[in-house]
Design a protein around this motif. Structure first.
Motif, short mmCIF file in Angstrom:
data_model
loop_
_atom_site.label_atom_id
_atom_site.label_comp_id
_atom_site.label_asym_id
_atom_site.label_seq_id
_atom_site.Cartn_x
_atom_site.Cartn_y
_atom_site.Cartn_z
N LEU A 86 -4.27 -2.32 -6.83
CA LEU A 86 -4.01 -3.40 -5.90
C LEU A 86 -5.30 -4.22 -5.84
O LEU A 86 -6.37 -3.67 -5.56
N LEU A 87 -5.19 -5.50 -6.10
CA LEU A 87 -6.36 -6.37 -6.14
C LEU A 87 -6.36 -7.26 -4.90
O LEU A 87 -5.43 -8.04 -4.70
N THR A 88 -7.38 -7.10 -4.06
CA THR A 88 -7.52 -7.94 -2.88
C THR A 88 -8.53 -9.04 -3.18
O THR A 88 -9.14 -9.07 -4.25
N ASP A 89 -8.76 -9.92 -2.21
CA ASP A 89 -9.73 -10.99 -2.40
C ASP A 89 -11.15 -10.46 -2.59
O ASP A 89 -11.96 -11.08 -3.26
N GLU A 90 -11.44 -9.28 -2.01
CA GLU A 90 -12.79 -8.73 -2.11
C GLU A 90 -12.90 -7.40 -2.83
O GLU A 90 -13.99 -7.00 -3.20
N GLY A 91 -11.82 -6.68 -2.98
CA GLY A 91 -11.94 -5.33 -3.53
C GLY A 91 -10.81 -4.94 -4.45
O GLY A 91 -9.93 -5.74 -4.77
N VAL A 92 -10.86 -3.68 -4.86
CA VAL A 92 -9.85 -3.10 -5.74
C VAL A 92 -9.41 -1.79 -5.10
O VAL A 92 -10.24 -0.97 -4.72
N LEU A 93 -8.11 -1.60 -5.00
CA LEU A 93 -7.54 -0.42 -4.37
C LEU A 93 -6.67 0.34 -5.36
O LEU A 93 -6.10 -0.26 -6.27
N GLU A 94 -6.54 1.63 -5.13
CA GLU A 94 -5.60 2.44 -5.89
C GLU A 94 -4.26 2.38 -5.16
O GLU A 94 -4.19 2.56 -3.94
N THR A 95 -3.19 2.13 -5.90
CA THR A 95 -1.87 2.05 -5.30
C THR A 95 -1.48 3.40 -4.72
O THR A 95 -1.70 4.43 -5.33
N GLY A 96 -0.89 3.37 -3.53
CA GLY A 96 -0.38 4.58 -2.89
C GLY A 96 1.13 4.57 -2.95
O GLY A 96 1.73 4.41 -4.01
N GLU A 97 1.76 4.66 -1.80
CA GLU A 97 3.22 4.63 -1.73
C GLU A 97 3.70 3.22 -1.45
O GLU A 97 3.07 2.48 -0.70
N ILE A 98 4.81 2.86 -2.07
CA ILE A 98 5.38 1.52 -1.91
C ILE A 98 6.74 1.69 -1.25
O ILE A 98 7.56 2.50 -1.69
N LEU A 99 6.99 0.93 -0.18
CA LEU A 99 8.27 1.02 0.51
C LEU A 99 8.70 -0.35 1.01
O LEU A 99 7.93 -1.31 0.95
N ARG A 100 9.92 -0.43 1.49
CA ARG A 100 10.44 -1.65 2.10
C ARG A 100 10.73 -1.37 3.57
O ARG A 100 11.36 -0.36 3.89
N ALA A 101 10.27 -2.25 4.44
CA ALA A 101 10.49 -2.09 5.87
C ALA A 101 11.99 -2.17 6.17
O ALA A 101 12.68 -3.06 5.64
N ARG A 102 12.48 -1.25 6.97
CA ARG A 102 13.90 -1.20 7.33
C ARG A 102 14.05 -0.73 8.78
O ARG A 102 13.28 0.09 9.25
N GLU A 103 15.08 -1.24 9.43
CA GLU A 103 15.42 -0.75 10.77
C GLU A 103 15.79 0.72 10.68
O GLU A 103 16.36 1.15 9.68
N GLU A 104 15.48 1.44 11.72
CA GLU A 104 15.84 2.85 11.75
C GLU A 104 17.33 2.99 12.00
O GLU A 104 17.89 2.35 12.88
N VAL A 105 17.99 3.81 11.20
CA VAL A 105 19.42 4.04 11.31
C VAL A 105 19.67 5.54 11.22
O VAL A 105 19.06 6.21 10.39
#
Length: 163
Positions: A54-73
């Motif tokens: 993951l490339l930010t404006d100032e740094g470099v990050l290692e990707t963790g978990e990727i998810l999509r925000a969803r209402e709780e059901v």
């Protein structure tokens, strides 16, 4: 040969105007005046998603978990891992992310200085003086310059049907 930080600066320049994805941090549930409050994922910036990086404006990050925000059901789950992912998606929604928005959690900042000194940090390393990236946990190392070129191109011009 191009240095590690210079490679990331070049990538940032090429990514100007390209879409970024939001970063989040999981805050555990707590009690407020004796009433339990559920865990939530709060915004912590944005980054370009380049595979394992993951490339930010100032740094470099290692990707963790990727998810999509969803209402709780309430629903039944075939596996505990599905239940946990649904709980994280709901935590992102509670934390202020829009329905369906992509959120990165569990990311980790990489130490570019350690890599430049010949060590490694997450998927980044220096091999024979050349910056390299391990593109999967079981995969080998690939030259970072070529990896970034490919990932930037994919982000700027995704294949048809990928978005």
């Amino acid at each position: 040969m191009t240095g590690l930080r210079e490679l990331f600066d070049i990538a940032r320049g090429r990514l100007a105007g390209a879409p970024q994805e939001r970063l989040g941090e999981l805050l555990p549930g707590r009690r407020i005046l004796g009433v339990p409050r559920a865990a939530r994922i709060v915004p912590r910036g944005a980054a370009w998603h380049l595979g394992v990086l993951l490339l930010t404006d100032e740094g470099v990050l290692e990707t963790g978990e990727i998810l999509r925000a969803r209402e709780e059901v309430r629903r039944g789950f075939a596996a505990e891992s599905q239940r946990q992912r649904a709980a994280l998606a709901a935590a992102a929604r509670r934390g202020g992310f829009a329905e369906g928005e992509t959120v990165h959690v569990g990311w980790r900042e990489l130490d570019l200085g350690a890599v430049e000194r010949g060590g490694s940090s997450g998927p980044l390393a220096l091999r024979d003086g050349e910056p390299v990236v391990r593109w999967s946990r079981s995969g080998g190392f690939a030259p970072l310059a070529g990896y970034l070129d490919e990932r930037v191109e994919l982000l700027r011009h995704p294949p048809q049907g990928a978005t």
